[in-house]
Write a protein that holds these residues in place. Sequence first.
Motif, short mmCIF file in Angstrom:
data_model
loop_
_atom_site.label_atom_id
_atom_site.label_comp_id
_atom_site.label_asym_id
_atom_site.label_seq_id
_atom_site.Cartn_x
_atom_site.Cartn_y
_atom_site.Cartn_z
N PRO A 88 44.54 42.87 38.47
CA PRO A 88 44.58 41.60 39.26
C PRO A 88 44.04 41.34 40.41
O PRO A 88 43.32 40.37 40.92
CB PRO A 88 46.12 41.33 39.33
CG PRO A 88 46.88 42.01 38.36
CD PRO A 88 46.01 43.32 38.25
N VAL A 89 44.06 42.57 41.25
CA VAL A 89 43.28 42.83 42.62
C VAL A 89 41.70 42.62 42.42
O VAL A 89 41.17 41.85 43.30
CB VAL A 89 43.65 43.95 43.33
CG1 VAL A 89 42.92 44.16 44.46
CG2 VAL A 89 45.20 43.89 43.58
N TRP A 90 41.27 43.54 41.47
CA TRP A 90 40.00 43.42 41.27
C TRP A 90 39.47 42.03 41.00
O TRP A 90 38.43 41.56 41.41
CB TRP A 90 39.35 44.15 40.16
CG TRP A 90 38.00 44.37 39.70
CD1 TRP A 90 37.36 43.46 38.84
CD2 TRP A 90 36.86 45.29 40.21
NE1 TRP A 90 36.01 43.59 38.88
CE2 TRP A 90 35.58 44.79 39.45
CE3 TRP A 90 37.07 46.32 41.00
CZ2 TRP A 90 34.48 45.25 39.73
CZ3 TRP A 90 36.04 46.95 41.21
CH2 TRP A 90 34.50 46.50 40.63
N ASP A 91 40.34 41.27 40.09
CA ASP A 91 39.78 39.94 39.65
C ASP A 91 40.00 39.00 40.60
O ASP A 91 39.13 37.94 40.92
CB ASP A 91 40.53 39.39 38.55
CG ASP A 91 39.88 38.27 37.76
OD1 ASP A 91 38.95 38.25 37.19
OD2 ASP A 91 40.86 37.29 37.85
N TRP A 92 40.99 38.90 41.61
CA TRP A 92 41.52 37.93 42.15
C TRP A 92 41.37 37.89 43.84
O TRP A 92 41.70 37.21 44.54
CB TRP A 92 42.84 37.61 41.98
CG TRP A 92 43.26 36.17 41.91
CD1 TRP A 92 43.82 35.48 43.25
CD2 TRP A 92 43.04 35.22 41.13
NE1 TRP A 92 44.08 34.19 43.04
CE2 TRP A 92 43.71 34.08 41.79
CE3 TRP A 92 42.33 34.77 39.85
CZ2 TRP A 92 43.55 32.57 41.30
CZ3 TRP A 92 42.27 33.87 39.43
CH2 TRP A 92 42.83 32.63 40.04
N GLY A 93 41.20 39.46 44.20
CA GLY A 93 41.53 39.76 45.63
C GLY A 93 40.68 38.89 46.82
O GLY A 93 41.08 38.96 47.87
N ALA A 94 39.41 38.44 46.44
CA ALA A 94 38.46 37.82 47.52
C ALA A 94 38.50 36.17 46.91
O ALA A 94 37.56 35.62 47.78
CB ALA A 94 37.35 38.38 47.49
N PHE A 95 39.06 35.86 46.09
CA PHE A 95 38.86 34.23 45.89
C PHE A 95 39.46 33.47 46.96
O PHE A 95 40.66 33.86 47.38
CB PHE A 95 39.66 33.89 44.37
CG PHE A 95 38.93 34.08 43.09
CD1 PHE A 95 37.58 34.62 43.54
CD2 PHE A 95 39.40 34.26 42.12
CE1 PHE A 95 36.73 34.98 42.21
CE2 PHE A 95 38.95 34.80 41.03
CZ PHE A 95 37.59 35.02 41.19
N GLN A 96 39.01 32.29 47.19
CA GLN A 96 39.54 31.40 48.02
C GLN A 96 40.77 30.72 47.38
O GLN A 96 40.88 29.68 46.80
CB GLN A 96 38.76 30.12 48.29
CG GLN A 96 39.35 29.12 49.42
CD GLN A 96 38.45 28.55 50.11
OE1 GLN A 96 37.30 28.92 50.51
NE2 GLN A 96 38.71 27.27 50.73
N ARG A 97 41.93 31.35 47.27
CA ARG A 97 43.05 31.08 46.56
C ARG A 97 44.31 31.53 47.66
O ARG A 97 44.19 32.58 48.40
CB ARG A 97 43.15 31.72 45.05
CG ARG A 97 42.10 30.93 44.36
CD ARG A 97 42.33 29.68 44.05
NE ARG A 97 43.64 29.06 43.47
CZ ARG A 97 43.84 29.06 42.29
NH1 ARG A 97 42.88 29.27 41.36
NH2 ARG A 97 45.01 28.52 41.64
N VAL A 98 45.48 31.21 47.34
CA VAL A 98 46.68 31.21 48.28
C VAL A 98 47.32 32.78 48.01
O VAL A 98 48.16 33.35 48.91
CB VAL A 98 47.62 30.23 48.25
CG1 VAL A 98 47.20 29.08 48.55
CG2 VAL A 98 48.28 30.30 46.77
N ASP A 99 46.93 33.48 47.01
CA ASP A 99 47.80 34.53 46.38
C ASP A 99 47.58 35.94 47.43
O ASP A 99 48.71 36.51 47.34
CB ASP A 99 47.40 34.88 45.01
CG ASP A 99 47.38 33.29 44.27
OD1 ASP A 99 48.62 33.17 43.39
OD2 ASP A 99 46.30 32.84 43.85
N ALA A 100 46.54 36.12 47.88
CA ALA A 100 46.39 37.44 48.40
C ALA A 100 47.15 37.30 49.61
O ALA A 100 47.79 38.38 50.00
CB ALA A 100 45.04 37.58 48.49
N LEU A 101 47.05 36.22 50.42
CA LEU A 101 47.42 36.09 51.69
C LEU A 101 49.18 36.09 51.44
O LEU A 101 50.11 36.80 52.28
CB LEU A 101 47.31 34.89 52.40
CG LEU A 101 48.04 34.55 53.98
CD1 LEU A 101 47.67 35.73 54.71
CD2 LEU A 101 47.35 33.22 54.25
N ALA A 102 49.75 35.36 50.52
CA ALA A 102 51.21 35.32 50.21
C ALA A 102 51.65 36.76 49.89
O ALA A 102 52.65 37.21 50.16
CB ALA A 102 51.50 34.39 49.07
#
Length: 513
Positions: free
Chosen positions: A156-170
């Motif tokens: 999930p980190v490879w796929d999502w870690g830099a998107f402008q989405r709330v999840d990484a900060l949460a």
Amino acid sequence: MTPPRFRLWTKGRRPPWRTWRIWPWLLWAVYAPPLALLLLHARATVRHHWEVVTFPYQIDYGEAPELNRALLLARGAPIYVDWSHPPYQMANYTPLYPAAVSLAVRLTGPSFLPGRALSFAATLASAVAVALLVWALGAPGPGVAAGGLLWLASHPVWDWGAFQRVDALATLLELLGLTCVAVAWARRRRVWGVWLSVPLFVAAAYTRQTAVAGAFAAYGYLLFLRPRLALRATALYASLGLGLLALLMLVTSGQFWRHTVDGNLNRWSVDTLLLYVRPFWQLQRWPVVLGVIGLLFALLQRRAQLPALYALGAAATALTAGKIGAYVNYLLPAGAAVALGAGLAVASISRAAARWWPAAALHAAASFALTVGAWQLGAAAGVWPGTSLRAPYLSHVSQAQRRSAGLAHEHVARIPGDVLSEDMSFTVTTGRRLYLQPFEFTQLAEQGDWDQRPLLDDVRSMRFGVVVLRFDLSGDPSWHGERLNRPLLDAIREAYVPAAVYGDYFLYVPRPS
């Protein structure tokens, strides 16, 4: 002389060559192969995320709405609005992330760079937080390194870690709260860590409303040790959270609940859940098994209740991936729990090795599991020479995508009027208002919670200057039907004709009279 904490071979007399100075180097040597692979994977992850950060166009469906919310907040406009009339916008997350990004977009304008940079920084900081957690819970150096690096290597980190989405900060805020409790309380019995965790957990919940696994783990863990302290911390956490909820409900005239709760009640199914859980298991089964073993062994010690409860909370959060419209971002806490458990497995083996024989074999087995797991993750992400992206849902930014998106962006920018876009590409980035969030309102329409007829009338009257789709309108929409239902597709076919195709961007303009 005090005997060493970890015995390498047997319960009996230790070999004369094994000293405190030799043992750590032996342990590092045993785990050198997986750590080397994980370091290479981390390097590739950082490079990949930087490519995402600097990509000027939308990649994920939810990035344009997040950018739009940040721009609205930067202008002092509300984001939890009445959706009974256009523009049809839904702010389906709590507001901390777009509020933070709004501070930067005042300077950059409609750019994905600030939001992605914040997510990227949060992802890197989360790796440090996982490593600190593993250290605070008693793991030796190789376990600490493995925990942090496994987080960066997770699917999930490879796929999502830099998107402008709330999840990484949460996720970062949750891990920071857990780190405060682990470092200050689990190691040193300092109460300040418990109180500092409260605003961090509240901030996590107001970044993403389902980010509650950390608070559940921290205060559930304290309940076994200091019930009064646990209850006081829980009461403060609940009071702050409910107080902010009441304030937001008052300021938005009740729209906050409608957006963040009612707007997220999509259909749930086991098939949708397995769509994302299966790749997670296939790509990370070795670290998962090692993490479970590590947590089970570690439960013999009281402080291990903290990671075990976090794993339980992360698993509960992962269940929400079963709703329609979910994606691998729902598995980010699970990825953190796996990394934490696998790092602690090194400590668990070392403690067990003080009684059981042979310690060397146990560590070698754990190192082998981590090596295989690291290789599989890297192969799926195309990190190793001769391998390419072959796992589902792994994002990739190519020069061909950049060219096609750039040409489509220029074409849309030349056409006046509102834009109806299937994934909201080329809306806010061309200075237009975001007229419709198609997935959210299509689901509301399908559930009978929103009247779609005014939108259909707008389409039939050729209200939009251009319609942007990610599939050929003359073919089968397949899963795109989750965003555009049959009545809306029929209205587009009736009123619009093809104008241009750039890669997988299909542009349609009003039918000539």
